[in-house]
Design a protein around this motif. Structure first.
Motif, PDB file in Angstrom:
ATOM      1  N   GLY A   1       0.801  -1.223   0.000  1.00 46.25           N
ATOM      2  CA  GLY A   1       0.000   0.000   0.000  1.00 46.25           C
ATOM      3  C   GLY A   1       0.830   1.269   0.000  1.00 46.25           C
ATOM      4  O   GLY A   1       0.487   2.258  -0.649  1.00 46.25           O
ATOM      5  N   TRP A   2       1.938   1.253   0.733  1.00 44.26           N
ATOM      6  CA  TRP A   2       2.808   2.429   0.805  1.00 44.26           C
ATOM      7  C   TRP A   2       3.903   2.403  -0.255  1.00 44.26           C
ATOM      8  O   TRP A   2       4.677   3.358  -0.356  1.00 44.26           O
ATOM      9  CB  TRP A   2       3.460   2.528   2.180  1.00 44.26           C
ATOM     10  CG  TRP A   2       2.529   2.939   3.282  1.00 44.26           C
ATOM     11  CD1 TRP A   2       1.464   3.777   3.193  1.00 44.26           C
ATOM     12  CD2 TRP A   2       2.611   2.528   4.650  1.00 44.26           C
ATOM     13  NE1 TRP A   2       0.878   3.922   4.424  1.00 44.26           N
ATOM     14  CE2 TRP A   2       1.556   3.176   5.337  1.00 44.26           C
ATOM     15  CE3 TRP A   2       3.459   1.704   5.365  1.00 44.26           C
ATOM     16  CZ2 TRP A   2       1.330   3.011   6.693  1.00 44.26           C
ATOM     17  CZ3 TRP A   2       3.245   1.534   6.726  1.00 44.26           C
ATOM     18  CH2 TRP A   2       2.191   2.178   7.373  1.00 44.26           C
ATOM     19  N   ASN A   3       4.022   1.296  -0.973  1.00 50.19           N
ATOM     20  CA  ASN A   3       5.054   1.128  -2.007  1.00 50.19           C
ATOM     21  C   ASN A   3       6.463   1.322  -1.424  1.00 50.19           C
ATOM     22  O   ASN A   3       7.265   2.112  -1.916  1.00 50.19           O
ATOM     23  CB  ASN A   3       4.814   2.077  -3.181  1.00 50.19           C
ATOM     24  CG  ASN A   3       5.643   1.695  -4.392  1.00 50.19           C
ATOM     25  OD1 ASN A   3       5.985   0.530  -4.584  1.00 50.19           O
ATOM     26  ND2 ASN A   3       5.992   2.681  -5.207  1.00 50.19           N
ATOM     27  N   ILE A   4       6.710   0.587  -0.327  1.00 48.35           N
ATOM     28  CA  ILE A   4       8.012   0.649   0.342  1.00 48.35           C
ATOM     29  C   ILE A   4       8.580  -0.767   0.461  1.00 48.35           C
ATOM     30  O   ILE A   4       7.832  -1.742   0.417  1.00 48.35           O
ATOM     31  CB  ILE A   4       7.916   1.310   1.737  1.00 48.35           C
ATOM     32  CG1 ILE A   4       6.946   0.545   2.652  1.00 48.35           C
ATOM     33  CG2 ILE A   4       7.525   2.774   1.613  1.00 48.35           C
ATOM     34  CD1 ILE A   4       6.895   1.054   4.067  1.00 48.35           C
ATOM     35  N   PRO A   5       9.899  -0.903   0.611  1.00 51.67           N
ATOM     36  CA  PRO A   5      10.514  -2.232   0.713  1.00 51.67           C
ATOM     37  C   PRO A   5      10.141  -2.966   1.999  1.00 51.67           C
ATOM     38  O   PRO A   5       9.869  -2.353   3.029  1.00 51.67           O
ATOM     39  CB  PRO A   5      12.016  -1.953   0.702  1.00 51.67           C
ATOM     40  CG  PRO A   5      12.173  -0.556   0.244  1.00 51.67           C
ATOM     41  CD  PRO A   5      10.902   0.153   0.567  1.00 51.67           C
ATOM     42  N   LEU A   6      10.148  -4.287   1.889  1.00 49.72           N
ATOM     43  CA  LEU A   6       9.926  -5.170   3.027  1.00 49.72           C
ATOM     44  C   LEU A   6      11.193  -5.987   3.219  1.00 49.72           C
ATOM     45  O   LEU A   6      11.665  -6.645   2.297  1.00 49.72           O
ATOM     46  CB  LEU A   6       8.732  -6.088   2.740  1.00 49.72           C
ATOM     47  CG  LEU A   6       8.294  -7.036   3.837  1.00 49.72           C
ATOM     48  CD1 LEU A   6       7.833  -6.261   5.061  1.00 49.72           C
ATOM     49  CD2 LEU A   6       7.173  -7.930   3.330  1.00 49.72           C
ATOM     50  N   ILE A   7      11.773  -5.911   4.410  1.00 51.34           N
ATOM     51  CA  ILE A   7      13.043  -6.568   4.707  1.00 51.34           C
ATOM     52  C   ILE A   7      12.811  -7.589   5.815  1.00 51.34           C
ATOM     53  O   ILE A   7      12.147  -7.298   6.802  1.00 51.34           O
ATOM     54  CB  ILE A   7      14.092  -5.528   5.139  1.00 51.34           C
ATOM     55  CG1 ILE A   7      14.380  -4.602   3.965  1.00 51.34           C
ATOM     56  CG2 ILE A   7      15.358  -6.194   5.641  1.00 51.34           C
ATOM     57  CD1 ILE A   7      15.247  -3.437   4.312  1.00 51.34           C
ATOM     58  N   SER A   8      13.371  -8.779   5.640  1.00 52.74           N
ATOM     59  CA  SER A   8      13.174  -9.829   6.635  1.00 52.74           C
ATOM     60  C   SER A   8      14.329  -9.888   7.624  1.00 52.74           C
ATOM     61  O   SER A   8      15.438  -9.458   7.327  1.00 52.74           O
ATOM     62  CB  SER A   8      13.021 -11.177   5.943  1.00 52.74           C
ATOM     63  OG  SER A   8      14.217 -11.518   5.279  1.00 52.74           O
ATOM     64  N   PHE A   9      14.042 -10.435   8.818  1.00 52.36           N
ATOM     65  CA  PHE A   9      15.088 -10.714   9.798  1.00 52.36           C
ATOM     66  C   PHE A   9      14.699 -11.959  10.574  1.00 52.36           C
ATOM     67  O   PHE A   9      13.530 -12.337  10.619  1.00 52.36           O
ATOM     68  CB  PHE A   9      15.319  -9.521  10.747  1.00 52.36           C
ATOM     69  CG  PHE A   9      14.155  -9.193  11.638  1.00 52.36           C
ATOM     70  CD1 PHE A   9      14.001  -9.823  12.868  1.00 52.36           C
ATOM     71  CD2 PHE A   9      13.216  -8.249  11.258  1.00 52.36           C
ATOM     72  CE1 PHE A   9      12.933  -9.517  13.695  1.00 52.36           C
ATOM     73  CE2 PHE A   9      12.138  -7.938  12.077  1.00 52.36           C
ATOM     74  CZ  PHE A   9      12.000  -8.568  13.299  1.00 52.36           C
ATOM     75  N   SER A  10      15.668 -12.609  11.154  1.00 52.37           N
ATOM     76  CA  SER A  10      15.432 -13.815  11.940  1.00 52.37           C
ATOM     77  C   SER A  10      14.890 -13.443  13.317  1.00 52.37           C
ATOM     78  O   SER A  10      15.462 -12.603  14.012  1.00 52.37           O
ATOM     79  CB  SER A  10      16.731 -14.603  12.097  1.00 52.37           C
ATOM     80  OG  SER A  10      16.543 -15.654  13.014  1.00 52.37           O
TER      81      SER A  10
END
Length: 125
Positions: A80-89
């Motif tokens: 919706g915001w057109n921003i990156p999604l970054i994963s972490f453990s």
């Protein structure tokens, strides 16, 4: 640079707000089975109408249902915001300061992979 940090894989959900890799605010949701009811209002409260630069999401290991709720919310907001999604453990929890710093480094390096960072191996009988 503002980051929204979400992890819903454990018995408590953690939501954090980091600025330039430093945690500035955090919220803990202890409601467990009612996570879907309290997650979005908590995010709205912590953001106070600002839009983050990226979202960092905990990928587990942990609760299947909690992971799905957090993942769907994070993906929806990211889209919706057109921003990156970054994963972490999620094994880094509850050290949100470390997560804020590492997710900022990952964002600045351009590593936008959303792959799960852990490999699960089951013993064979």
């Amino acid at each position: 640079m503002l980051a929204l940090i979400i992890d819903t894989t454990g018995p408590q959900a953690f939501i954090g707000l980091a600025e330039n890799g430093t945690l500035v605010s955090k919220t803990i949701i202890s409601e467990g089975r009612q996570l879907s009811k309290f997650l979005l209002p908590a995010i709205q409260s912590i953001l106070q109408e600002s839009i983050p630069t990226y979202i960092a999401i905990g990928t587990g290991p942990g609760s299947f249902t909690g992971s799905r709720v957090g993942g769907i919310v994070a993906h929806s907001l990211s889209y919706g915001w057109n921003i990156p999604l970054i994963s972490f453990s999620s094994t880094l929890l509850p050290d949100l300061d470390a997560i804020a710093a590492q997710s900022c480094e990952k964002y600045l390096s351009g590593d936008r992979s959303t792959q799960i960072e852990l490999v699960y191996i089951s013993p064979t009988p």
